[in-house]
Scaffold this active site. Structure first.
Site, PDB file in Angstrom:
ATOM      1  N   GLU A  16       0.822  -1.216   0.000  1.00 38.69           N
ATOM      2  CA  GLU A  16       0.000   0.000   0.000  1.00 38.69           C
ATOM      3  C   GLU A  16       0.856   1.268   0.000  1.00 38.69           C
ATOM      4  O   GLU A  16       0.585   2.211  -0.741  1.00 38.69           O
ATOM      5  CB  GLU A  16      -0.913  -0.015   1.229  1.00 38.69           C
ATOM      6  CG  GLU A  16      -1.798   1.221   1.350  1.00 38.69           C
ATOM      7  CD  GLU A  16      -2.328   1.427   2.755  1.00 38.69           C
ATOM      8  OE1 GLU A  16      -3.404   2.017   2.897  1.00 38.69           O
ATOM      9  OE2 GLU A  16      -1.636   1.015   3.716  1.00 38.69           O
ATOM     10  N   ASN A  18       4.018   1.730  -1.028  1.00 44.12           N
ATOM     11  CA  ASN A  18       4.739   1.924  -2.296  1.00 44.12           C
ATOM     12  C   ASN A  18       3.823   2.479  -3.384  1.00 44.12           C
ATOM     13  O   ASN A  18       4.198   3.377  -4.141  1.00 44.12           O
ATOM     14  CB  ASN A  18       5.347   0.601  -2.767  1.00 44.12           C
ATOM     15  CG  ASN A  18       6.579   0.217  -1.980  1.00 44.12           C
ATOM     16  OD1 ASN A  18       7.104   1.010  -1.209  1.00 44.12           O
ATOM     17  ND2 ASN A  18       7.039  -1.003  -2.158  1.00 44.12           N
ATOM     18  N   ALA A  63       7.398  -6.853 -13.299  1.00 44.19           N
ATOM     19  CA  ALA A  63       8.609  -6.675 -12.485  1.00 44.19           C
ATOM     20  C   ALA A  63       8.406  -7.171 -11.057  1.00 44.19           C
ATOM     21  O   ALA A  63       9.254  -6.947 -10.200  1.00 44.19           O
ATOM     22  CB  ALA A  63       9.005  -5.198 -12.470  1.00 44.19           C
ATOM     23  N   LYS A 109      20.824 -14.018 -12.097  1.00 45.72           N
ATOM     24  CA  LYS A 109      20.827 -15.160 -11.178  1.00 45.72           C
ATOM     25  C   LYS A 109      20.023 -16.344 -11.714  1.00 45.72           C
ATOM     26  O   LYS A 109      20.055 -17.441 -11.143  1.00 45.72           O
ATOM     27  CB  LYS A 109      20.319 -14.727  -9.807  1.00 45.72           C
ATOM     28  CG  LYS A 109      21.267 -13.762  -9.113  1.00 45.72           C
ATOM     29  CD  LYS A 109      20.688 -13.178  -7.851  1.00 45.72           C
ATOM     30  CE  LYS A 109      21.666 -12.210  -7.185  1.00 45.72           C
ATOM     31  NZ  LYS A 109      21.970 -11.026  -7.999  1.00 45.72           N
ATOM     32  N   VAL A 154      23.068  -2.939  -2.734  1.00 39.14           N
ATOM     33  CA  VAL A 154      24.149  -2.986  -1.752  1.00 39.14           C
ATOM     34  C   VAL A 154      24.652  -1.590  -1.355  1.00 39.14           C
ATOM     35  O   VAL A 154      25.065  -1.379  -0.214  1.00 39.14           O
ATOM     36  CB  VAL A 154      25.309  -3.861  -2.279  1.00 39.14           C
ATOM     37  CG1 VAL A 154      26.031  -3.202  -3.449  1.00 39.14           C
ATOM     38  CG2 VAL A 154      26.288  -4.195  -1.176  1.00 39.14           C
ATOM     39  N   ARG A 239      26.748 -16.344   1.909  1.00 39.51           N
ATOM     40  CA  ARG A 239      25.454 -16.707   2.472  1.00 39.51           C
ATOM     41  C   ARG A 239      24.834 -17.855   1.678  1.00 39.51           C
ATOM     42  O   ARG A 239      25.278 -18.154   0.566  1.00 39.51           O
ATOM     43  CB  ARG A 239      24.532 -15.474   2.454  1.00 39.51           C
ATOM     44  CG  ARG A 239      25.055 -14.325   3.298  1.00 39.51           C
ATOM     45  CD  ARG A 239      24.276 -13.055   3.084  1.00 39.51           C
ATOM     46  NE  ARG A 239      24.379 -12.560   1.725  1.00 39.51           N
ATOM     47  CZ  ARG A 239      23.775 -11.468   1.271  1.00 39.51           C
ATOM     48  NH1 ARG A 239      23.015 -10.768   2.078  1.00 39.51           N
ATOM     49  NH2 ARG A 239      23.920 -11.085   0.023  1.00 39.51           N
TER      50      ARG A 239
END
Length: 305
Positions: A16, A18, A63, A109, A154, A239
């Site tokens: 909401e 955003n 997206a 990725k 990052v 990670r």
């Protein structure tokens, strides 16, 4: 998109706050264009179909995705719900409501994935590839790396760590990533979409990969501070699911040039015969322990770490 003066722009967003911010900003910038904010989740088929029925979109930019690698390793079934089921819902409705062009944002990725996030995005690419065979809607996929300043990027994290007095945390001293600015990324997305005729995977030229440790050192220096003296760089270890480097093509893929040297078309492997059945099995899977083997059946290049 608004610079090209569309009749209307539909914003479909699950958060909401955003969508409130985007709606407010875009209305101020382009007061003469109809902006339609719709709060909804692509995993909710009925809500999504309601938007298609009411607004009949001609062009879709997809997206929506979960994209944080370690977080999705811990919440793998949620990654499948959004990145796979959500994409399948959008693809199905785009075909049903005669959407002209469907552009999906993918990721580096998805190439030789070592994590759930990347594998789920590769399956999303395959869903578009499969739907494109019907020759009804033009399905286009765009594959690129990290976008500077985007959500979860990052650099804002490093800046916050510097403001807090350090340390900057880095998973490995040799880790590299591809980077692109927001204006460059959005312009190339629109250009590649206009090139697309259907069933292509476009690879955006990202330049040379950047060593993240060099990026961290530069940010410390730009802040008027000294590495290790003022701000320590702390190595924490890779990670779950994280690669040292990313790729934009798999070993089996080649590329074809376009008129823009920054945009190439990937030649990808054909889909397996039982594609639809295996996608259903993955979506229905309710145990994280069985998920990886089911993904491996569909995406042979998936090698979980």
């Amino acid at each position: 998109i608004l610079k090209y003066n569309p009749k209307s722009l539909i914003l479909f967003e699950s958060c909401e706050y955003n969508i409130y911010r985007a709606d407010l900003e875009l209305r101020e910038m382009h007061p003469t264009i109809e902006i339609i904010p719709v709060v909804g989740d692509i995993r909710d088929f009925a809500r999504l179909e309601n938007a298609f029925k009411n607004y009949s979109p001609e062009i879709i930019f997809h997206a929506a995705a979960y994209k944080h690698v370690p977080m999705m390793e811990k919440n793998s079934l949620e990654a499948i719900k959004t990145n796979v089921l959500g994409t399948q819902n959008l693809v199905e409705l785009s075909l049903k409501y005669n959407v002209e062009k469907f552009t999906m944002i993918s990721t580096d990725k998805a190439v030789n994935p070592t994590n759930i996030m990347g594998a789920s995005k590769r399956i999303a690419e395959m869903l578009c590839q499969n739907a494109g065979l019907l020759k009804k809607t033009s399905f286009i996929t765009l594959r690129f790396g990290n976008v500077l300043g985007s959500a979860g990027s990052v650099i804002p994290r490093f800046v916050d760590q510097i403001k807090a007095g350090g340390p900057i945390t880095l998973t490995h001293p040799d880790i590299t990533r591809f980077f692109m600015s927001i204006p460059e990324a959005t312009q190339l997305v629109l250009e590649a979409s206009s090139y697309g005729r259907g069933n292509e995977i476009f690879v955006l030229e990202m330049g040379e990969p950047v060593k993240i440790i060099d990026l961290a050192k530069d940010l410390i220096k730009l802040s008027g501070l000294e590495v290790d003296k003022d701000i320590e760089i702390k190595i924490t270890g890779l990670r779950p699911g994280e690669k040292l480097y990313e790729e934009l093509l798999s070993d089996k893929e080649k590329t074809i040039e376009t008129s823009n040297k920054k945009i190439r078309i990937a030649e990808v492997s054909p889909l397996i015969a039982e594609f639809n059945l295996k996608v259903k099995e993955i979506i229905k899977c309710n145990e994280a322990t069985n998920l990886k083997s089911k993904i491996k059946d569909l995406v042979p290049e998936y090698s979980p770490k």
